[in-house]
Write a protein that holds these residues in place. Structure first.
Motif, PDB file in Angstrom:
ATOM      1  N   ASP A   1     -17.920  11.141   5.094  1.00 38.45           N
ATOM      2  CA  ASP A   1     -16.893  10.480   5.889  1.00 38.45           C
ATOM      3  C   ASP A   1     -17.132  10.720   7.372  1.00 38.45           C
ATOM      4  O   ASP A   1     -17.014   9.816   8.197  1.00 38.45           O
TER       5      ASP A   1
ATOM      6  N   VAL B   1     -24.044  -3.117  -4.117  1.00 29.96           N
ATOM      7  CA  VAL B   1     -23.835  -1.937  -4.955  1.00 29.96           C
ATOM      8  C   VAL B   1     -24.967  -1.802  -5.978  1.00 29.96           C
ATOM      9  O   VAL B   1     -25.478  -0.705  -6.239  1.00 29.96           O
TER      10      VAL B   1
ATOM     11  N   ILE C   1     -16.346  -5.638   8.525  1.00 28.44           N
ATOM     12  CA  ILE C   1     -17.565  -5.876   7.754  1.00 28.44           C
ATOM     13  C   ILE C   1     -17.315  -5.550   6.287  1.00 28.44           C
ATOM     14  O   ILE C   1     -16.276  -4.998   5.936  1.00 28.44           O
ATOM     15  N   THR C   2     -18.276  -5.882   5.443  1.00 27.63           N
ATOM     16  CA  THR C   2     -18.087  -5.587   4.019  1.00 27.63           C
ATOM     17  C   THR C   2     -18.064  -4.075   3.818  1.00 27.63           C
ATOM     18  O   THR C   2     -18.628  -3.325   4.596  1.00 27.63           O
ATOM     19  N   ALA C   3     -17.427  -3.671   2.709  1.00 24.51           N
ATOM     20  CA  ALA C   3     -17.282  -2.244   2.461  1.00 24.51           C
ATOM     21  C   ALA C   3     -18.656  -1.614   2.223  1.00 24.51           C
ATOM     22  O   ALA C   3     -19.585  -2.256   1.751  1.00 24.51           O
ATOM     23  N   ASP C   4     -18.750  -0.332   2.583  1.00 30.07           N
ATOM     24  CA  ASP C   4     -19.997   0.417   2.444  1.00 30.07           C
ATOM     25  C   ASP C   4     -20.328   0.608   0.958  1.00 30.07           C
ATOM     26  O   ASP C   4     -19.537   1.196   0.216  1.00 30.07           O
ATOM     27  N   PRO C   5     -21.458   0.096   0.481  1.00 33.58           N
ATOM     28  CA  PRO C   5     -21.737   0.179  -0.954  1.00 33.58           C
ATOM     29  C   PRO C   5     -22.153   1.565  -1.443  1.00 33.58           C
ATOM     30  O   PRO C   5     -22.083   1.840  -2.632  1.00 33.58           O
TER      31      PRO C   5
ATOM     32  N   ALA D   1     -14.015   1.803   2.967  1.00 32.55           N
ATOM     33  CA  ALA D   1     -13.225   0.625   3.330  1.00 32.55           C
ATOM     34  C   ALA D   1     -12.710   0.668   4.759  1.00 32.55           C
ATOM     35  O   ALA D   1     -11.926  -0.181   5.146  1.00 32.55           O
ATOM     36  N   ARG D   2     -13.150   1.653   5.550  1.00 30.62           N
ATOM     37  CA  ARG D   2     -12.459   1.825   6.827  1.00 30.62           C
ATOM     38  C   ARG D   2     -12.749   0.726   7.833  1.00 30.62           C
ATOM     39  O   ARG D   2     -11.991   0.514   8.758  1.00 30.62           O
ATOM     40  N   ASN D   3     -13.857   0.036   7.676  1.00 32.42           N
ATOM     41  CA  ASN D   3     -14.167  -1.003   8.645  1.00 32.42           C
ATOM     42  C   ASN D   3     -13.822  -2.360   8.062  1.00 32.42           C
ATOM     43  O   ASN D   3     -14.591  -2.930   7.293  1.00 32.42           O
ATOM     44  N   ALA D   4     -12.655  -2.872   8.416  1.00 34.39           N
ATOM     45  CA  ALA D   4     -12.177  -4.089   7.774  1.00 34.39           C
ATOM     46  C   ALA D   4     -13.006  -5.310   8.184  1.00 34.39           C
ATOM     47  O   ALA D   4     -13.029  -6.309   7.485  1.00 34.39           O
TER      48      ALA D   4
ATOM     49  N   ILE E   1     -13.852   6.132  -1.512  1.00 33.03           N
ATOM     50  CA  ILE E   1     -13.656   4.685  -1.410  1.00 33.03           C
ATOM     51  C   ILE E   1     -12.904   4.343  -0.121  1.00 33.03           C
ATOM     52  O   ILE E   1     -13.166   3.325   0.522  1.00 33.03           O
ATOM     53  N   ALA E   2     -11.976   5.224   0.272  1.00 34.29           N
ATOM     54  CA  ALA E   2     -11.264   4.979   1.525  1.00 34.29           C
ATOM     55  C   ALA E   2     -12.232   5.040   2.698  1.00 34.29           C
ATOM     56  O   ALA E   2     -12.156   4.237   3.635  1.00 34.29           O
ATOM     57  N   THR E   3     -13.187   5.976   2.642  1.00 37.27           N
ATOM     58  CA  THR E   3     -14.220   6.017   3.674  1.00 37.27           C
ATOM     59  C   THR E   3     -14.976   4.699   3.733  1.00 37.27           C
ATOM     60  O   THR E   3     -15.221   4.151   4.813  1.00 37.27           O
TER      61      THR E   3
ATOM     62  N   LEU F   1      -8.818  -1.545  -1.846  1.00 40.36           N
ATOM     63  CA  LEU F   1      -9.794  -0.980  -0.919  1.00 40.36           C
ATOM     64  C   LEU F   1     -11.153  -1.662  -1.046  1.00 40.36           C
ATOM     65  O   LEU F   1     -12.180  -1.090  -0.721  1.00 40.36           O
ATOM     66  N   GLN F   2     -11.152  -2.894  -1.496  1.00 41.37           N
ATOM     67  CA  GLN F   2     -12.360  -3.722  -1.577  1.00 41.37           C
ATOM     68  C   GLN F   2     -13.462  -3.084  -2.406  1.00 41.37           C
ATOM     69  O   GLN F   2     -14.625  -3.089  -2.007  1.00 41.37           O
TER      70      GLN F   2
ATOM     71  N   THR G   1     -23.632   0.874   5.843  1.00 45.29           N
ATOM     72  CA  THR G   1     -23.613  -0.570   5.609  1.00 45.29           C
ATOM     73  C   THR G   1     -24.711  -1.314   6.366  1.00 45.29           C
ATOM     74  O   THR G   1     -25.428  -2.118   5.764  1.00 45.29           O
TER      75      THR G   1
ATOM     76  N   PRO H   1      -4.859   0.986   5.760  1.00 48.64           N
ATOM     77  CA  PRO H   1      -4.882   1.452   4.371  1.00 48.64           C
ATOM     78  C   PRO H   1      -5.844   2.624   4.153  1.00 48.64           C
ATOM     79  O   PRO H   1      -5.540   3.537   3.393  1.00 48.64           O
ATOM     80  N   ASP H   2      -6.993   2.608   4.851  1.00 48.45           N
ATOM     81  CA  ASP H   2      -7.961   3.673   4.554  1.00 48.45           C
ATOM     82  C   ASP H   2      -7.421   5.041   4.940  1.00 48.45           C
ATOM     83  O   ASP H   2      -7.588   6.017   4.220  1.00 48.45           O
ATOM     84  N   VAL H   3      -6.719   5.123   6.080  1.00 49.44           N
ATOM     85  CA  VAL H   3      -6.162   6.417   6.487  1.00 49.44           C
ATOM     86  C   VAL H   3      -5.065   6.843   5.517  1.00 49.44           C
ATOM     87  O   VAL H   3      -5.014   7.991   5.062  1.00 49.44           O
TER      88      VAL H   3
ATOM     89  N   THR I   1     -11.993   6.420  12.336  1.00 45.95           N
ATOM     90  CA  THR I   1     -11.460   5.183  11.773  1.00 45.95           C
ATOM     91  C   THR I   1     -12.417   4.017  11.977  1.00 45.95           C
ATOM     92  O   THR I   1     -12.189   2.947  11.464  1.00 45.95           O
TER      93      THR I   1
ATOM     94  N   ASP J   1       0.826  -1.213   0.000  1.00 40.42           N
ATOM     95  CA  ASP J   1       0.000   0.000   0.000  1.00 40.42           C
ATOM     96  C   ASP J   1       0.857   1.259   0.000  1.00 40.42           C
ATOM     97  O   ASP J   1       0.566   2.220  -0.715  1.00 40.42           O
TER      98      ASP J   1
END
Lengths: 330, 96, 110, 484
Positions: free
Chosen positions: D180, A150, C56-60, C51-54, C47-49, A50-51, A134, C3-5, A128, A9
């Protein structure tokens, strides 16, 4: 991911920053465009990290491929049509005097630094934890008719945004059309391409494959990454590829069919939305149990419109004939 | 276990080819040499990495998709180097 | 640093670098490239926002927003490039200034 | 129901694209239908309170909400009044002007798209949907500018596109930061969630700069005069009278929803200073122009300054209770009055162009005799811009003055008077040509009285707005309670 992921990363972040600075300041414009394409590819990688595979699919096709085609095509035309040496049009030349240039640079730097400081603070203090929407999405998924989140957001929760997104493409095509129709100067014709056995072989092999991939992506959308948008882009990329190998593509369509393809996704959205407004009381509110089918219906037409619009936008620069099909009222 | 070992070996081999190709891309003097480094090393390196991944594949579908990726890459890189090479040749034969 | 930060910092920097290019570069095409850079920065932040919660699944929702944003961005880019092409066809001007008048500018003569 | 206000013009735009030969028929029918629908919605808001709808049937954190309260209703009526009359004017104008015949088939879909999305801007409560709406309206506006084939206009269009896109991206970064930090996109929910801090301040800063660029507040106005003055006349009217208002309205909404946590005296002082600078700079530049359309465009720069006085007024009043804030009301009424006057001015300039094939100020000589209706429209619209007591702009200014006067800044009173004087100066410097005798041979193409009547009607509406003071205030009182 562990330390390896962290190092990866970090490197990725560093390369992104270096590329972005280089592409603004490298002296040859062609290099800048190439660096931008490279940046697009690396962004695709970042989205995967980033998934966000859906975004990665879109970015790889649009950010790297289509935007790149647009820029390179324009550069080629500018250097060759204007009959000027590439160094003149591509390199950084300044028409202004030194003090003004420096003043501009200093003012810009001042503005940017003034904005950078609070932005860095935001990045440092941003929460964080916190799941965003979600949980809300997961809780409502059962009623959406699809299993991929999505797609549920794009075509159910915020389907209105998707209608507007298609409208953005439509208005861009309309603007391109305006530019072409209102143009008084003579239009250059596309450069005829000599027949080439290798390219012919390539598109014959790739065409069925790409069409299959496009359909596959559309079908995938309801339960995993993919959907109308990605499918439309792959379709558009296929047609653009065909065009670049010298085949005639959209020009072959009768004008009315071309226009119909451009609005079919939009009108379908509106017809469905209006029907739901009458039946259920809100625009695009799907009735119980119908959501899945309606979403698929919307997706099929939307991907057709997306593909047609993107092809028109990208090829609009090199195939002006595409626009010679809007009738005058008199 | 033995599969994992093979995967690691093939993966590393692929990485070596990629590295060599990249170095060639950066250090070779002209377009043709660079094309040579790029395509040859890439095709070979990707082949090794696909092999490594094939050994880890869960199902036949995944394996078939991996092979498809490799074939498409071969097709694309062959065509692209042909196009670049042709462009460069023509540029040389007809001076500006 | 998760990674998100990390990518939020990168996003902010990309955005500001793009803004600087937009403001300071006189060349039309570079301005358009810079605008694309700015939008990439915004998308990366979103996208970083997500992905911040590793755990659970990323926020769609940000994913959907970014896909919409990518479409908007290519539409704007395509239109801007067409405008550049039309300008280039009738003149050799390649620069566009925000703060100063172009030496050949005659904006007040419609 | 209210979603139709967006969807109907959009649908008509798609249909015009599909059948360009029927452009004017489809366009006029859609305009009529939109005007009627707006009237129904506004009446309903006036009689029975705010309306709202949940698109897709999902409530806010997930879905998108559209809502009409008093302020939105006023803006929507402005769209309907000015838009409807413009729709009547445009076909006649394009038929008589020397543009290509295809112009009208391209004008209709773009204008309908712009109308639909601006209606959406005045109703949507979701900050991301607002971004997408802004981008559609922006692309449509740029395309409308390029309806004029000159190279200078293309340059203006490109600059317009790049500047406003930068503004949009600044706004979008603000959206990203707000999401955010607070995880919602709906404005009402955001207003409940926000806390003062870096995230809120930065997001508001970015969004304010972005929207100020789009609303063309000095010193971010530089793109406006060429873009507005070089486009075909109906387009200039649309851009100056309606399009600029979208960004200003959004800014007003954002600050009244989120500003309480972040508002500071410094901010309102900065805005006030920029507003004053805009008034002075715009007026002085307007005085220096030799072309009517350029003069009108610079007058927009000055008038935008007047709108922005709403921010110091809002910060000034520590206003609580159910009544509408006089600063907000004054600014909103002024926006409507300006839309009417500005549309009238541009359309009158269009008639001048049709008749004399030039929009130089010297071409206006002798208008009082040869084009009396248009000359009257110009004079009345100029008056409407200045805003004598009793007119729409006058009412707006007096309300604004009230709000500003309430606070500790005593220097507002003379300043507003000075600004009014500047306005009257450039309006008079323009109007004097009407009565000056025409020299040289008189070449004039006759223009139908029907076309000439439209700017006059617009100007009269602008002046007459002041009569409806109680009605307007009562409409503006209608405020939405929350998300429900």
């Amino acid at each position: 991911m562990g330390p390896v992921g962290g190092v990866f990363d970090g490197l990725l972040a560093l390369v992104l920053l270096v590329l972005s600075i280089r592409l603004l300041f490298v002296s040859s414009l062609f290099h800048a465009v190439v660096l931008f394409i490279a940046l697009g590819l690396l962004m695709g990688l970042t989205w995967v990290r980033l998934q966000a595979p859906d975004v990665a699919l879109a970015e790889a096709a649009i950010g790297a491929a289509l935007t790149g085609v647009l820029f390179i095509d324009l550069l080629y035309k500018l250097t060759h049509r204007n009959n000027i040496r590439s160094s003149v049009s591509e390199r950084l030349i300044y028409e202004q005097t030194m003090p003004r240039r420096w003043l501009t640079a200093c003012l810009s730097a001042l503005v940017c630094i003034a904005l950078l400081a609070p932005l860095l603070m935001v990045a440092a203090q941003s929460p964080t934890t916190g799941a965003g929407l979600t949980p809300a999405v997961s809780a409502a998924m059962a009623a959406t008719g699809v299993t991929h989140e999505v797609t549920a957001v794009l075509l159910n929760f915020r389907s209105f945004d998707t209608l507007l997104e298609l409208t953005v493409l439509f208005v861009a095509v309309l603007a391109a059309l305006t530019l072409r129709v209102m143009d008084t100067s003579s239009l250059p014709t596309a450069i005829p391409k000599p027949p080439d056995p290798l390219m012919d072989g390539l598109w014959r092999l790739l065409l069925p494959l790409l069409v299959a991939v496009s359909g596959y992506l559309l079908w995938l959308g309801s339960f995993t990454s993919g959907g109308a948008f990605q499918s439309g882009i792959v379709m558009a990329a296929t047609i653009i590829l065909l065009s670049l190998t010298g085949q005639r593509t959209l020009e072959l369509l009768p004008p009315l069919v071309w226009r119909a393809l451009l609005v079919v996704g939009l009108l379908n959205f509106i017809v469905v939305g209006a029907a739901m407004l009458m039946l259920e009381g809100a625009f695009l509110q799907y009735p119980q149990g119908w959501a899945g089918g309606l979403i698929l219906l919307l997706e099929v037409t939307a991907s057709l419109t997306i593909a047609t619009a993107l092809v028109t936008l990208v090829l609009g620069l090199s195939v002006p004939a595409m626009f010679k099909r809007y009738p005058d009222p008199r | 276990m033995i599969l994992n070992l093979f995967s690691i070996v093939f993966g590393l081999l692929g990485a070596v080819f990629f590295l060599a190709g990249t170095i060639g891309m950066l250090r070779f003097p002209d377009v043709f040499c660079r094309l040579h480094a790029q395509t040859k090393a890439d095709n070979q390196g990707l082949g090794f990495i696909i092999t490594a991944l094939l050994l880890q594949a869960d199902s036949v579908w995944v394996a078939l998709k991996l092979i498809l990726i490799w074939l498409v890459m071969l097709l694309a890189s062959a065509n692209i180097s042909y196009l670049i090479g042709r462009y460069k040749l023509r540029q040389h034969s007809e001076p500006e | 640093m998760t990674p998100d930060v990390l990518f939020k910092y990168v996003a902010v920097l990309l955005f500001v670098i793009g803004l600087y290019g937009m403001l300071s570069q006189p060349h039309m095409l570079r301005k358009i490239l810079a605008g694309n850079l700015m939008s990439v920065g915004v998308f990366l932040f979103m996208i970083a926002t997500a992905a911040r919660n590793a755990s659970i699944t990323a926020d769609p929702v940000p994913h959907a927003m970014v896909i919409t944003g990518i479409v908007v961005s290519i539409s704007v880019t395509a239109l801007a490039l067409m405008l550049v092409e039309r300008i280039q066809r009738s003149s050799k001007r390649i620069h566009l200034y925000w703060w100063f008048r172009h030496p050949h500018d005659r904006d007040d003569e419609p | 129901m209210i979603s139709v206000l967006i969807v109907l013009p959009l649908t008509a735009a798609f249909l015009v694209f599909l059948w360009p030969r029927q452009a004017t028929f489809i366009g006029l029918s859609a305009s009529a239908a939109t005007v009627i629908l707006t009237a129904i919605c506004v009446t309903s808001v006036y009689l029975s309170g705010p309306m709202h709808t949940l698109l897709g049937g999902w409530s806010p954190p997930l879905g998108i909400r559209l809502a009409i309260d008093g302020l939105s209703a006023l803006m929507l009526s402005m769209m309907a009044l000015v838009g409807g009359l413009l729709s009547l004017f445009a076909p006649g104008y394009f038929k008589r002007s020397h543009d290509k015949p295809a112009t009208i088939t391209l004008f209709w879909p773009l204008w309908l798209l712009l109308w639909g999305t601006l209606n959406g801007l005045f109703m949507a409560a979701d900050i991301f949907t607002l971004y997408v709406l802004m981008e559609i309206s922006l692309l449509a506006a740029v395309a409308l500018v390029t309806l004029s084939p000159s190279q200078v206009a293309t340059m203006a269009a490109l600059r317009y596109l790049l500047v406003t896109t930068t503004g949009s991206l600044l706004y979008l970064m603000g959206v990203a930061i707000l999401y955010d930090a607070y995880g919602v996109l709906d404005m009402v929910l955001l207003a409940e969630e926000v806390q003062s801090g870096w995230a809120l301040t930065t997001a508001l800063l970015l969004m304010t700069i972005g929207l100020m660029t789009k609303a063309a507040l000095f010193p971010l106005h530089f793109w406006l005069p060429p873009a507005h003055a070089l486009s075909p006349v109906p387009v200039s009217a649309i851009l100056s009278a309606l399009f600029v208002k979208g960004a200003f309205y959004l800014l007003l909404r954002l600050w009244s929803a989120l500003g309480e946590q972040a508002a500071s005296a410094e901010f309102s002082l900065v805005i006030a200073m920029l507003a004053v600078a805009a008034i002075v700079w715009g007026s002085v530049q307007a005085l220096r122009q030799r072309h009517l359309k350029m003069l009108i465009a610079y007058s927009t720069v000055a008038q935008v300054g007047f709108f922005f006085l709403a921010f110091p007024a809002l910060a000034n009043s520590h206003h609580t209770g159910p009544d509408i804030d006089p600063g907000l009301a004054g600014s909103a009424i002024q926006v409507v009055a300006h839309a009417l006057a500005k549309a009238s001015l541009f359309l009158a300039a269009g008639i001048l162009l049709l008749a004399r094939h030039s929009d130089r100020l010297s071409a206006m000589r002798g208008m009082a005799r040869s084009l009396p209706v248009t000359a009257a429209a110009l004079a009345l619209a100029g008056l409407g811009l200045y805003g004598p007591p009793g007119s729409g702009a006058g009412l707006g200014k007096s309300l604004l003055g009230q709000a500003l006067h309430g606070g500790e800044h005593g220097w507002w009173e003379p300043l507003l008077t000075f600004a009014g004087l500047l306005t009257i100066t450039y309006v008079l410097s323009m109007l004097r040509y009407i009565v000056l005798p025409y020299r040289g041979s008189l070449t004039m193409t006759p223009v139908s009285l029907w076309l000439q009547a439209i700017p006059l009607v617009l100007a009269l509406c602008g002046l007459g707005l002041g009569w409806f003071e109680p009605l307007l205030i009562e409409l503006l009182q209608v405020q939405s309670g929350g998300t429900e």
